[in-house]
Every structure is written in structure tokens, then in C-alpha cells.
Enzyme design. Sequence first.
Site, mmCIF file in Angstrom:
data_model
loop_
_atom_site.group_PDB
_atom_site.id
_atom_site.type_symbol
_atom_site.label_atom_id
_atom_site.label_comp_id
_atom_site.label_asym_id
_atom_site.label_seq_id
_atom_site.Cartn_x
_atom_site.Cartn_y
_atom_site.Cartn_z
ATOM 1 C CG ASP A 183 -6.394 -21.892 51.890
ATOM 2 O OD1 ASP A 183 -7.332 -22.046 52.275
ATOM 3 O OD2 ASP A 183 -5.734 -22.868 51.297
ATOM 4 C CD GLU A 231 -9.113 -24.567 55.860
ATOM 5 O OE1 GLU A 231 -9.530 -25.143 54.971
ATOM 6 O OE2 GLU A 231 -7.751 -23.877 55.470
HETATM 7 C C1 GLC Z 1 -8.905 -24.623 51.756
HETATM 8 C C2 GLC Z 1 -9.699 -23.908 51.027
HETATM 9 C C3 GLC Z 1 -10.019 -24.690 50.204
HETATM 10 C C4 GLC Z 1 -9.190 -24.959 48.629
HETATM 11 C C5 GLC Z 1 -7.697 -25.473 49.864
HETATM 12 C C6 GLC Z 1 -7.005 -25.505 49.199
HETATM 13 O O1 GLC Z 1 -8.966 -25.293 52.804
HETATM 14 O O2 GLC Z 1 -10.567 -23.187 52.125
HETATM 15 O O3 GLC Z 1 -11.502 -24.098 49.266
HETATM 16 O O4 GLC Z 1 -9.080 -25.506 48.015
HETATM 17 O O5 GLC Z 1 -7.513 -24.460 51.200
HETATM 18 O O6 GLC Z 1 -6.357 -24.086 48.703
#
Ligand code: GLC
Length: 541
Positions: free
Chosen positions: A200, A242
Site C-alpha cells: 500500500d 500500489e
Molecule cells: C491506499 C488504499 C486506500 C487507503 C490508503 C491509505 O491508497 O487503497 O484505500 O485509504 O492507501 O492507507
Amino acid sequence: MTDEWFKNAVIYELNIRGFKDSSRDGTGDIRGLISKLDYLDNLGIDCIWLLPMYPSPGLDDGYDISDYYSINPDYGTLEDFKELIFESHKRGIRVIGELVLNHTSDRHPWFIEARSDPSSMYHDYYVWSDTYNKYADARIIFSDTEISNWSWCDKAEKYYWHRFFHSQPDLNFENRDVRDEMKRVFRFWFDLGLDGFRVDAVPYLFEREGTDCENLPETHDYIRELRKRIDEEYPGRILLAEANQWPEDLIKYFGSGDEFHMAFNFPLMPRIFMAFRNESSSPIKDILKRIPPIPGNCQWATFLRNHDELTLEMCTDEERDCMYMAYAEDKRMQLNKGIRRRLNPLLNNNRKKIELAYAMLFTLPGTPVIYYGDEIGMGDNIYLGDRNGVRTPMQWDENRNAGFSECKPSMLYSPVIIDPEYNYNAINVEAQINNQSSLLNFIRLFIHKRKEHPVFGNGDIRFIGVNNEKILSFTRENNGEKALGVFNLSSKAEAARLELQDYSGLTPVELLGGTAFPEIPADEKYIITLPASSFFVFILK
Ligand code: GLC
């Protein structure tokens, strides 16, 4: 099962909370999910991506973790989790989880100690400052709710740094103990049998004055360290990034094949929707031409929708305005720099457009990721706050609570969708399994056909010249296997001449039905006609 399994996989994203409740408390749980593994197996997916399953106050749907080493008690126990892994593997399905490196919950014991005792070792686990002026060039991501990346802590009498909600203080990756701690976390779950992590919020691990505090070299160094451990100790487990970034920065997360195995193709995703809006193949062609090739041991993860807003951060201001105009006329549909709607409502529940979107998802380079519920065309609820409107309970059948839970409806963690167009009475798994022409069966068929042809997971892409801008066409090629896709982005019937001379003598055989089309001639263009919003995918034999 090879180490490069992820290249030919189809991934299914789900939140345990929203999938199936076995305990009648209104919240989904691991036992519920286990009871639905046969459904996922039948759909043909190869890997489940679980949203955060850890204990959490739930202020960011679990991305605010308060303990990295156990399971959210609402979802079950570690024993349940081991059984989930066992039962999934038994069916040939892998399971990847979430590794939230960048931040913890402010109720994590580390932060609680950090803020109350500046001399504790945990104080330096977080990023503190006496002023809120540092790192002023870092953007605010949750711009609808946060006004600064710094928040004041009364206890510590200092500001702490957070790239997301203020309830999610950023960890200090300059601190070796933090870096080591996070390595322990991934070891712990890999030892339990987890097959990988979606990592993440990767770009934000480090901060440095005078930069936008994203994609810093230190972040890449750390990811390389993690990867090295995996290659040495856990071959076959994967890291999926991500990193919501422009192509130039995004592809750096593959390193030279020594960082992430996979990364979400964030630049591509909104351009699929732009292509629909403009009835033009250009947005897709232009962005894919701008994305450099990736190392041979890496793979894109492609997606149409996920649990977040449809992010428009990697768009120009002009592109974003167009997207809002086309897809979010009601202000409630907008969130931060994005659109908080599910796939079917975005495409006006137009079945042809939805199938066209999936056809592209399944044939463009990358491993497709499907968001739970989208396979049956679930609707959303824009009257729920934050991103909750796309996180409502899975619709299994027409019974109470859509078959998600036997609890009293008022106990549900979220209301089910009852507005007429998407009411769970009609939009549910049971109804669609029994209907040969349902969206579910279309997707299932496509997944199974795709699996027969490794070219979709591995092939190079080559755009085919077309005399009609509204038609997107490309071939994929790998180890002598060739596929051809032709997609009509227009809402009217179209004809096109394809420059397929390099493939002359080959016969296009339609992927889903298996019928042979006329052979590709040597000296003329191949003429093809397509109804509105339709496509052909062929294997060239
Ligand atoms: C990522 C996740 C999202 C979350 C963010 C903070 O972007 O996909 O859902 O709010 O991280 O952890």
C-alpha cells in the site's frame, strides 16, 4: 505452479467484511469467505487479494492498522486464516494480503507510546516536527478531508506527519528499527502461507526537504532489500505495488526486475474510460505508447475499478474535467481527485459497454484484477460517506440481506443495495449463475478462454493500423502464439480496414465461440464490421 504464476493469473479483490457473514453479526468473516471459495474457483480466478485483515479501529476500512500480527476479531482468528490459505491452495487459488508500510493507526501501541513518551524507542518510529512548515512541497492526498500533512499532537506537543487521514501517522523509514519491523511483518505472513502482498502507498515511505516526498531513491533501496529476501527465502511469493504515479516514475518500481513483481497500471485505467467518453482509441494507444517496456520477470496489474475512488490523479486538469463531466455529474460522485462509483453505474449499466471494457481488461498487457461484485454488475450507493458506496455487501441471492448475512438488517455493517436498477432481488449471484447470458457467465467464459492462451499473460503488444479512429486494434504475440483484438469504442456500428498484411495467410478464430473468420489476405487490408460498443478477440491460427 511456477514462480511466474502471477503473469497468467486473474486476481479477485475482496474485503472479508463485505463478502460473506457466517456468524450472523452483520459483518463478513473468514469462515464466510471459505464457504464461497467454490464460487471463486468456478469463476476461474487464480488469486484472491484480501483488503486489510488486521485489527483496526476502522477509520480507513482497515488501512489504519493497530496490530500487524493478528486478525481483526470481527473476521475470525489466525486459525481461521490458516484454514483459508489451506482451503484456497487446495483449489489452486493463491492468496495475497495487504502490506501497509507507510503508516499505522494512531491507536497502534507504537504511536500511543511514541506520543506519550519522547524518550521511548517508539517516538522515533514516527515523523515529528515543531512546525508545520516542513516538506511543504508534498501534496495532500485526501484533499477533501485533510488540510495539511501535519497534525498537532497535544500529548507530544509536536506535529506528526501523515500522508493520509490524520488518524494514520506515517512511520519513519529513516529509522532502521521500523524498516526491520516491517520485514518481520512480511516474514510472519509468508510463514503462514500467504502468497504475496499488495504493498500500500509505496511512493511515500521517505521524506526529504525540497522534494515532493514521493518516489525517493531510499524507497527503491528498501523495496530492493525486501525483494532480495523474497527471492532468497520465499521464491514464488510476490509484491504488487500500489504506486499511483505517472509512467516515468511508476515503471521505476520494477527496478531492473529486482523490485516489485507487479504494479497496478494506474495511468492506463482512467484512459479506458476516456476512450469510451471520447469514442476514440487514442487515449489508450497514447498512454500505452508512453509506458516503456518492463523487465521480463515483471507484470502489470490491470483493473477497471477497485475499493477506492476511480483516481484521476494521473490525469491533466483538462482530462479530469472531462471525466467529471462524463462520469460524475452529481457532486456526490466525486471524492478527492476521483469518482466514487462502481463499474456498472459508471457505464450507465450499458451491458455492451461493460463487456467491451472487460474484453479490453482481459486482453491488454497485464494480469486482470476484478473487484468483488463487479462480476455481477453490482450498483453503488453514493449517499454513503467516503468510499463506502462501493463497499456494500456482496449480493449472493434474493433472500434477506442479499444472502450476505442472516442477521437483522439493522445489524449490517452497511446497507445492501435496494434501488430498483441494482436491487439485490435481481442483481445477485444465484440468479446469474442460472442464466447463460448473464454478465457473470460472460466473465466466467472469458476467464476460462483466456486461460487456454498464455499469450494474453505474456505476449508483446503491437498496435494495428486502422483507418477508423474509433476502432482500437492490437495483436499480442508470444512463443509463436498470436492473438488479435478489435474493439469498437463508438456507440454506433462501424467498419474498419485493418493493416494486417504481416499476418497474411493466418485465420482469425474467434476466442469465445471458436468460429473461423476469412483468412487474412496478402495484399489487401482486412475489412471488419462491428456493431455499436462491440469487440472481437481472435486467436490467429
Ligand atoms: C491506499 C488504499 C486506500 C487507503 C490508503 C491509505 O491508497 O487503497 O484505500 O485509504 O492507501 O492507507
